[in-house]
Design an enzyme around this catalytic site. Structure first.
Site, short mmCIF file in Angstrom:
data_model
loop_
_atom_site.label_atom_id
_atom_site.label_comp_id
_atom_site.label_asym_id
_atom_site.label_seq_id
_atom_site.Cartn_x
_atom_site.Cartn_y
_atom_site.Cartn_z
N HIS A 13 0.85 -0.90 -0.24
CA HIS A 13 0.18 -0.08 -0.15
C HIS A 13 1.07 1.77 -0.04
O HIS A 13 1.32 1.59 1.02
CB HIS A 13 -0.80 0.09 1.09
CG HIS A 13 -2.06 0.94 1.27
ND1 HIS A 13 -2.96 0.55 1.43
CD2 HIS A 13 -1.51 2.69 1.15
CE1 HIS A 13 -3.49 2.49 1.97
NE2 HIS A 13 -2.92 3.25 1.20
N HIS A 15 1.54 5.10 -1.75
CA HIS A 15 0.79 6.24 -2.34
C HIS A 15 2.18 7.71 -3.27
O HIS A 15 3.30 7.62 -2.11
CB HIS A 15 0.49 7.67 -1.23
CG HIS A 15 -0.43 7.10 -0.77
ND1 HIS A 15 -2.11 7.51 -1.81
CD2 HIS A 15 -1.20 6.32 0.02
CE1 HIS A 15 -2.98 6.95 -0.69
NE2 HIS A 15 -2.29 6.23 0.22
N LYS A 99 -9.31 -0.24 -6.19
CA LYS A 99 -9.21 0.59 -4.56
C LYS A 99 -10.97 1.15 -4.60
O LYS A 99 -11.86 1.51 -5.70
CB LYS A 99 -8.56 1.39 -4.31
CG LYS A 99 -8.23 2.06 -2.82
CD LYS A 99 -8.33 1.56 -1.72
CE LYS A 99 -8.04 2.26 -0.41
NZ LYS A 99 -6.77 2.80 0.15
N HIS A 136 -10.90 1.32 2.19
CA HIS A 136 -10.21 2.34 2.92
C HIS A 136 -11.04 1.97 3.96
O HIS A 136 -13.10 2.72 3.90
CB HIS A 136 -10.11 3.90 2.26
CG HIS A 136 -9.91 4.66 3.33
ND1 HIS A 136 -8.54 5.46 3.27
CD2 HIS A 136 -10.82 5.20 4.22
CE1 HIS A 136 -8.27 5.60 4.84
NE2 HIS A 136 -9.58 5.52 5.02
N HIS A 174 -4.62 -0.92 5.81
CA HIS A 174 -4.57 0.36 6.76
C HIS A 174 -5.02 -0.13 8.50
O HIS A 174 -5.59 0.75 8.86
CB HIS A 174 -3.66 1.46 6.93
CG HIS A 174 -5.08 2.10 5.81
ND1 HIS A 174 -6.42 2.28 6.07
CD2 HIS A 174 -4.87 3.05 4.60
CE1 HIS A 174 -6.98 2.71 5.04
NE2 HIS A 174 -5.88 3.57 4.16
N ASP A 247 1.04 2.90 3.96
CA ASP A 247 0.50 3.89 2.95
C ASP A 247 1.81 4.83 3.28
O ASP A 247 1.03 6.33 3.68
CB ASP A 247 -0.61 3.93 4.44
CG ASP A 247 -1.65 4.89 3.96
OD1 ASP A 247 -1.49 5.25 2.99
OD2 ASP A 247 -2.20 4.86 4.98
O1 DOR Z 1 -3.41 9.35 5.12
C1 DOR Z 1 -3.21 9.55 4.77
N1 DOR Z 1 -3.31 9.40 3.60
N2 DOR Z 1 -4.30 8.05 4.42
C2 DOR Z 1 -5.39 8.28 3.28
O2 DOR Z 1 -5.90 7.49 3.11
C3 DOR Z 1 -5.05 8.81 2.24
C4 DOR Z 1 -3.51 9.25 2.11
C5 DOR Z 1 -2.95 10.06 1.45
O3 DOR Z 1 -3.32 9.80 0.30
O4 DOR Z 1 -2.98 11.20 1.75
ZN ZN Z 2 -3.51 5.48 1.45
#
Ligand code: DOR
Ligand code: ZN
Length: 346
Positions: A13, A15, A99, A136, A174, A247
């Protein structure tokens, strides 16, 4: 033990964002991880197979020279998602999951799902082809306290959804509560849960007591200590239903240190040393490899990676960079608040 060698890990997971931010944060992950499940919450989101192909190409173009890192792409589920497009995306091998963001739950989730009736057909297709749904798991009902939103989601949304779509493979993303751990433990092998590095370290006091710490704010927000301990027990248990999804979610410092700060902890840089610290503390270093390198691959029906990663413990604490420079501004690297003596040495 002062050294441990694992199969090369996967981050299930992650970003990566786009543009200058992608360019800056990608090497932080590829230095240690062989593969990662790439979150699709860009602006605009990665909704179609064509969107995923284009984003995959941008990630590959940004890879450091010689890197063999493999992005595992994810489609963002909307009420307009076409089951045939999802089938084609999965058949190509490029897309490994879809997702689900409840509309409004987190960063760039406004294109997510409000009416689950509208995604029933695509979920049934995913069940047929065995494509996992990454969830989520927070309700967005403003009357539900933010610390209860995960537990309420399990009862109100996740359990009914799984009953409506038997055989759907689900990853609870998460998880942050003992209720999340208990639900995952009670399910069969069609359900798994990812756990982040920061939720193994933080409880809500770390965010709020003695001053507000914006770099510890993420979603789902860290909960009481008993929940952190339940996550620690799950992660270090060796149960294959629990595996790492960091995450890691970069936001610039300007947007974190703000009157309305963004949610996300950036842990890509130091996740593996932090996990070695956590697992050692719990007497479970021998289970670290399962958590970071085996359980996730097995759930996603991927072979484990060939390469290895070696972590070494030294007497002096490891110095991690405090910040990463990006063309978009600085990003603060997660600071656990205690010295960490592990580092990646090979
Ligand atoms: O803390 C987070 N940041 N939780 C999420 O679900 C999205 C993520 C983000 O894209 O910044
Ligand atoms: Zn995330």
């Amino acid at each position: 033990m002062t050294q441990i060698t694992l199969r090369r890990p996967d981050d299930m997971h992650l970003h990566l964002r786009d543009g200058a931010m992608l360019q800056a944060v990608l090497p932080e992950t590829t230095r240690h991880f062989a593969r990662a499940i790439i979150m699709p919450n860009l602006v605009p989101p990665v909704v179609t197979f064509a969107d995923a192909r284009a984003y995959d190409a941008r990630i590959r173009a940004a890879l450091p020279q010689g890197s063999t890192f493999q992005p595992l792409m994810t489609l963002y589920l909307t009420e307009g998602t076409d089951p045939a497009d999802v089938t084609a995306a999965a058949a190509s091998g490029l897309v490994k999951s879809v997702k689900l963001y409840p509309a409004g739950a987190t960063t760039n989730s406004h294109s997510g799902v409000s009416d689950f009736g509208k995604v029933q057909a695509v979920l049934e297709t995913m069940a047929e082809i065995g494509l996992p749904l990454c969830v989520h798991g927070e309700v967005t009902d403003p009357t539900v306290d933010i610390f209860d939103r995960e537990a309420v989601f399990i009862d109100r949304v996740l359990a009914p959804l799984r009953a409506r779509v038997p055989g759907l493979r689900v990853v609870m993303e998460h998880i942050t509560t003992e209720e999340g751990v208990a639900y995952a433990r009670s399910a069969g092998d069609d359900l798994a849960a990812t756990i982040t590095t920061h939720h193994l370290i933080l409880n809500r006091n770390h965010i709020l007591a003695g001053g507000i710490r914006p770099h510890y704010y993420c979603l789902p927000v860290a909960k009481r200590e008993k929940h952190r301990l339940a996550l620690r027990a799950a992660a270090t248990s060796g149960d294959p239903r629990f595996f790492l999804g960091t995450d890691s979610a970069p936001h610039t410092d300007a947007l974190k240190e703000h009157a309305c700060g963004c949610a996300g902890c950036f842990t890509a840089t130091n996740t593996m040393p932090l996990l070695a610290h956590v697992f050692e503390q719990d007497g479970a270093l021998d289970r670290l490899e399962g958590f970071t390198s085996l359980h996730g691959a097995a759930f996603y029906r991927l072979p484990p990676n060939d390469g290895t990663l070696t972590l070494t413990k030294s007497a002096t604490p490891t110095a991690f960079p405090a910040k990463i420079d990006t063309g978009a501004g600085t990003v603060t690297v997660f600071d656990p608040g205690f010295p960490v003596h592990w580092q990646v040495t090979a």
